[in-house]
Structure formats: C-alpha cells, structure tokens
Motif scaffolding. Structure first.
Motif, mmCIF file in Angstrom:
data_model
loop_
_atom_site.group_PDB
_atom_site.id
_atom_site.type_symbol
_atom_site.label_atom_id
_atom_site.label_comp_id
_atom_site.label_asym_id
_atom_site.label_seq_id
_atom_site.Cartn_x
_atom_site.Cartn_y
_atom_site.Cartn_z
ATOM 1 N N ALA A 279 0.825 -1.213 0.000
ATOM 2 C CA ALA A 279 0.000 0.000 0.000
ATOM 3 C C ALA A 279 0.857 1.260 0.000
ATOM 4 N N VAL A 280 1.952 1.254 0.765
ATOM 5 C CA VAL A 280 2.814 2.431 0.853
ATOM 6 C C VAL A 280 3.577 2.638 -0.451
ATOM 7 N N ARG A 281 4.095 1.551 -1.011
ATOM 8 C CA ARG A 281 4.941 1.671 -2.200
ATOM 9 C C ARG A 281 4.138 1.941 -3.456
ATOM 10 N N HIS A 282 3.032 1.231 -3.630
ATOM 11 C CA HIS A 282 2.282 1.318 -4.887
ATOM 12 C C HIS A 282 1.038 2.201 -4.798
ATOM 13 N N GLY A 283 0.584 2.483 -3.575
ATOM 14 C CA GLY A 283 -0.616 3.284 -3.425
ATOM 15 C C GLY A 283 -0.288 4.756 -3.218
ATOM 16 N N GLU A 284 -1.327 5.524 -3.005
ATOM 17 C CA GLU A 284 -1.185 6.957 -2.752
ATOM 18 C C GLU A 284 -2.159 7.345 -1.651
ATOM 19 N N GLY A 285 -1.997 8.567 -1.141
ATOM 20 C CA GLY A 285 -2.930 9.087 -0.145
ATOM 21 C C GLY A 285 -2.874 8.313 1.152
ATOM 22 N N THR A 286 -3.999 8.281 1.851
ATOM 23 C CA THR A 286 -4.076 7.649 3.166
ATOM 24 C C THR A 286 -4.164 6.133 3.038
ATOM 25 N N VAL A 287 -3.364 5.457 3.853
ATOM 26 C CA VAL A 287 -3.453 4.000 3.951
ATOM 27 C C VAL A 287 -4.326 3.684 5.160
ATOM 28 N N THR A 288 -5.472 3.067 4.907
ATOM 29 C CA THR A 288 -6.444 2.792 5.975
ATOM 30 C C THR A 288 -6.416 1.310 6.316
ATOM 31 N N ILE A 289 -6.323 1.032 7.608
ATOM 32 C CA ILE A 289 -6.324 -0.362 8.075
ATOM 33 C C ILE A 289 -7.492 -0.530 9.035
ATOM 34 N N VAL A 309 -6.763 -3.648 4.340
ATOM 35 C CA VAL A 309 -5.751 -2.623 4.064
ATOM 36 C C VAL A 309 -6.102 -1.995 2.721
ATOM 37 N N SER A 310 -6.350 -0.683 2.721
ATOM 38 C CA SER A 310 -6.744 -0.002 1.486
ATOM 39 C C SER A 310 -5.968 1.291 1.337
ATOM 40 N N ASP A 311 -5.850 1.742 0.100
ATOM 41 C CA ASP A 311 -5.154 3.000 -0.169
ATOM 42 C C ASP A 311 -5.988 3.814 -1.153
ATOM 43 N N GLU A 312 -5.455 4.985 -1.553
ATOM 44 C CA GLU A 312 -6.177 5.881 -2.447
ATOM 45 C C GLU A 312 -5.433 6.057 -3.765
ATOM 46 N N GLY A 313 -4.648 5.051 -4.138
ATOM 47 C CA GLY A 313 -3.877 5.130 -5.375
ATOM 48 C C GLY A 313 -4.702 4.755 -6.590
ATOM 49 N N PRO A 314 -4.031 4.425 -7.694
ATOM 50 C CA PRO A 314 -4.743 4.084 -8.932
ATOM 51 C C PRO A 314 -5.440 2.733 -8.876
ATOM 52 N N GLY A 315 -5.097 1.902 -7.883
ATOM 53 C CA GLY A 315 -5.732 0.590 -7.780
ATOM 54 C C GLY A 315 -5.134 -0.416 -8.733
ATOM 55 N N ILE A 316 -5.745 -1.574 -8.761
ATOM 56 C CA ILE A 316 -5.286 -2.680 -9.608
ATOM 57 C C ILE A 316 -6.261 -2.835 -10.764
ATOM 58 N N PRO A 317 -5.770 -2.892 -11.997
ATOM 59 C CA PRO A 317 -6.679 -3.057 -13.137
ATOM 60 C C PRO A 317 -7.550 -4.298 -12.982
ATOM 61 N N THR A 354 -9.025 -16.748 4.622
ATOM 62 C CA THR A 354 -9.224 -16.381 3.215
ATOM 63 C C THR A 354 -8.682 -14.979 2.995
ATOM 64 N N ILE A 355 -8.317 -14.679 1.752
ATOM 65 C CA ILE A 355 -7.846 -13.339 1.405
ATOM 66 C C ILE A 355 -8.410 -12.970 0.045
ATOM 67 N N THR A 356 -8.801 -11.710 -0.095
ATOM 68 C CA THR A 356 -9.380 -11.224 -1.340
ATOM 69 C C THR A 356 -8.760 -9.878 -1.690
ATOM 70 N N VAL A 357 -8.900 -9.497 -2.944
ATOM 71 C CA VAL A 357 -8.449 -8.189 -3.401
ATOM 72 C C VAL A 357 -9.588 -7.542 -4.170
ATOM 73 N N GLY A 358 -9.710 -6.233 -4.043
ATOM 74 C CA GLY A 358 -10.761 -5.522 -4.754
ATOM 75 C C GLY A 358 -10.423 -4.047 -4.855
ATOM 76 N N ARG A 359 -11.438 -3.255 -5.136
ATOM 77 C CA ARG A 359 -11.245 -1.818 -5.271
ATOM 78 C C ARG A 359 -11.770 -1.115 -4.014
ATOM 79 N N ALA A 360 -10.921 -0.255 -3.455
ATOM 80 C CA ALA A 360 -11.288 0.468 -2.237
ATOM 81 C C ALA A 360 -12.295 1.573 -2.551
ATOM 82 N N PRO A 361 -13.019 2.069 -1.545
ATOM 83 C CA PRO A 361 -13.962 3.175 -1.774
ATOM 84 C C PRO A 361 -13.298 4.398 -2.393
ATOM 85 N N GLY A 362 -12.006 4.612 -2.078
ATOM 86 C CA GLY A 362 -11.294 5.742 -2.656
ATOM 87 C C GLY A 362 -10.646 5.431 -3.976
#
Length: 380
Positions: A279-289, A309-317, A354-362
């Motif tokens: 999240a710190v390296r690839h994301g932007e803005g606030t990292v929310t846990i 764990v979510s961030d405010e970056g460009p996200g994952i395509p 279990t673990i999942t990945v998705g798009r954060a609200p930001g």
C-alpha cells in the motif's frame, strides 16, 4: 456417451445394449464412470480393439469416442515417439515379451506433432499369459510445461535478485580489505552499512524461497499463540513513521471488542508487512487499516477476525485482479521478486483463512484477509 465397449464382430448378444453405451465390465463392477477421470483412459481388448475411450481422451486427442470405439488401437491412437517411429509397432504389446507388464510414462506425439504423456499397463489372465486388456492413460503436457516454466522463471528471478546484493557485498568487502587505511571512519561505516543491508536482502530472499517451498509442498507450519492483531498493525505503522513516513498517512481503526485470535505471530507480521508495504509503495494518499470482528471462514466457528488494508492510489486493473496472488505478479511499478502476495495467500490459507483483493472506496487497492479464531480445544 464417450465410454463404451466393443468386442469381436458378432460377439454381441441379441437384445444387449449397443457396445458404445456401457463401460467395460471391470470398470462397471467398481462403480467407476471413466468420464469422471481427470486423465485420458483408453482400453483395448485382447484383439487390440478399443473398448473404452473416455471424455478426457477425447479432449486430449481431439478424436471422438464414437470414431475410436471398435477400431484397432494403432488406428484410433496413432502415436509416434520423438524419433518418428510408430509406437505400437515398436513396443508390440500383443506379440512382444510375455513378461512385460507395461510401459512407463513418456512423451509421445499425436498426429500434427502435439505432445502427450502416455503410459500403458498390460493386463494378463495369468503371469506371462496372453494379453486380456491393454490400459493406456493419456495426460496433456501443458500443465507440466507450465510447472516447468514456473520453476525456470523462479530460478531466473532468484538468480537476478541475488546477483545485485552479492555483487555489492563482494565489491565493498574487497575494496575495504584492499584499501582499508585509505578510507575515513565515516566512509567505512557507510560501506559496512550497505553490506549489512544487502545481506539482509539476501536473507529475506532465502526466507521467501523457503516459504514458497513449504507452501507448495503443504508443509508450512503454523505455531499458534494469542495475537493482538490491532497492536501488531500499530507496530508496523510506528516503524514506517520512524523511517520517515508522515504519521497522518496512516489511519488505523480497530473495532472493539475483538475475539481472541490464536495465530502464528511471526507469520501474521509477515502478512501485515507485505500488505502495508504494498500500500505504501504502490498506493497513494491515506493508507487505511480496519480491524474488525466478522464471520469466521472456518465451518463450525461463528466469529473470526478481519483485516482490511486499502489505499487511495490508482488501484489494480480489473483484468489483473485474478493474477494478484500468483507468483511473480508485479504492479505497474517494477521492483521486488513478485513473490510477496503469493506467500501472503499461502500463510493466510495455512491458518484456515481467506484473502481477497478488490477496489477500495477511494478507488485504490483493497486487500482483506479473514482468520478464524482457532482457539485451542481446552479454551472452548
């Protein structure tokens, strides 16, 4: 239906169902449907005629069962070895040595040059007796090729990642040994700190390789202890702030009360470290846990613990979502081995989670893992 029997001409009784509608007696007696087998299965009778050609064999050979049933094995399955020799003529299962019990798995070629893994078993009425059944199994080579490519890519990645720090270690140590008196104490300290950091990098890479080996073999050990997951996240945030990240970049929200969590603290730290670093390296803005109580992923348990764990970056395509937890996946910014999230998934699943990945609200990336409480039986 792609499974069937056939026998010598005229041998079928009047009123019997067609040969292509019932499996060979030995399979039917075991209650096995050959079409449910994952590998291709071809069975020839004592005369070399195909009596079983299952669905997987159809898929692998691109030959319809109805076209293969009743044909001679050599015609229905015209295999050649890698030197172009006709396989059934070369091995001669019906006229060859009577003490032979089969053929080990090997690569053979179908018409058109497609490779397939083939093994054979010779079924005799008695030792050294005539052949009653010839049982042939077929496997597509693509899965094996993917595994071999994955191993080759792992070796290449490891070699590349090791070469850089080891080159640095070798260069600085050789320079210090040869010209120790020429350097100031500050220069020596800088070189030794670089060597120390590169040694840590090599150690981490070796630890990752060991983790991958244990995950792939199902031998990843989990040593469960009580874990305060909120405090563990807090320690990681403090380490980032001490390293220069602004404190207001992180937002930790811990829902109370949380269930008592029993997990491997070292491995949970490894999961948190990877997700926060991502999240710190690839994301932007606030990292929310967010740490919350949630439904347990384990059957028979009511409650578990979830960390998001979510961030405010460009996200994952969207097209990359299904590859995030595979080996060597990297985001848009290159760097690292691409093994971290693969290991994270393995650790979480070893805990029964279990673990999942998705798009954060930001609009950034959001990783969420859920662990069962997994309390020992004596606390139940």
């Amino acid at each position: 239906m792609s499974v069937g029997t056939s026998s010598a001409p005229g041998a079928q009784d009047a009123g019997s169902p067609p040969a292509a509608s019932r499996p060979p007696g030995d399979l039917a007696g075991l209650g096995i449907d050959p079409d449910m087998l994952p590998d291709g299965l071809v069975i020839a009778d004592e005369q070399g005629r195909v009596v079983c050609f299952n669905a997987a064999a159809e898929r692998i050979t691109a030959v319809r069962a109805q076209d293969a049933l009743g044909q001679s094995l050599e015609k229905a399955l015209p295999l050649e070895d890698l030197e172009g020799r006709r396989w059934w003529q070369l091995t001669d299962p019906y006229g060859g040595l009577a003490i032979r019990v089969g053929q080990p798995e090997r690569n053979l070629l179908l018409p058109g040059g497609r490779e397939v893994l083939v093994s054979a078993r010779y079924v005799r009425t008695r030792p050294t007796g005539p052949l009653k059944r010839l049982v042939v199994t077929l496997r597509d080579t693509e899965a094996r090729r993917r595994t071999e490519r994955s191993h080759a890519e792992l070796i290449a990645t490891v070699a590349h990642e090791l070469r850089s720090p080891l080159t640095s270690v070798k260069g600085f140590t050789a320079t210090l040994l040869a010209k120790w008196e020429r350097f100031t104490d500050d220069q020596k300290r800088l070189m030794l700190e670089t060597v120390d950091a590169d040694a840590d990098r090599v150690t981490r890479l070796i630890a990752e390789l060991l983790d991958i080996s244990r995950i792939d073999s199902g031998r990843l050990e989990v040593r469960r202890q009580p874990v305060d997951i909120g405090a563990a996240v807090g320690r990681h945030i403090q380490a980032y702030v001490a390293a220069g990240q602004p404190a207001d970049r992180f937002l930790l929200r811990v829902q109370q009360p949380l269930p008592d969590l029993w997990a491997d603290p070292d491995k949970i730290d490894q999961v948190l470290s990877n997700l926060l670093e991502n999240a710190v390296r690839h994301g932007e803005g606030t990292v929310t846990i967010d740490v919350t109580a949630t439904a347990s992923p384990r059957e028979g348990e009511d409650i578990g613990t979830s960390v998001t764990v979510s961030d405010e970056g460009p996200g994952i395509p969207e097209e990359s979502m299904n590859r995030v937890f595979t080996r060597f996946w990297r985001g848009s910014k290159r760097g690292g081995t691409g093994l971290g999230l693969y290991i994270v998934k393995g650790i979480v699943e070893a805990h029964g989670g279990t673990i999942t990945v998705g798009r954060a609200p930001g609009a950034g990336a959001e990783f969420r893992f859920t662990l069962p409480v997994a309390a020992p039986a004596y606390l139940a």
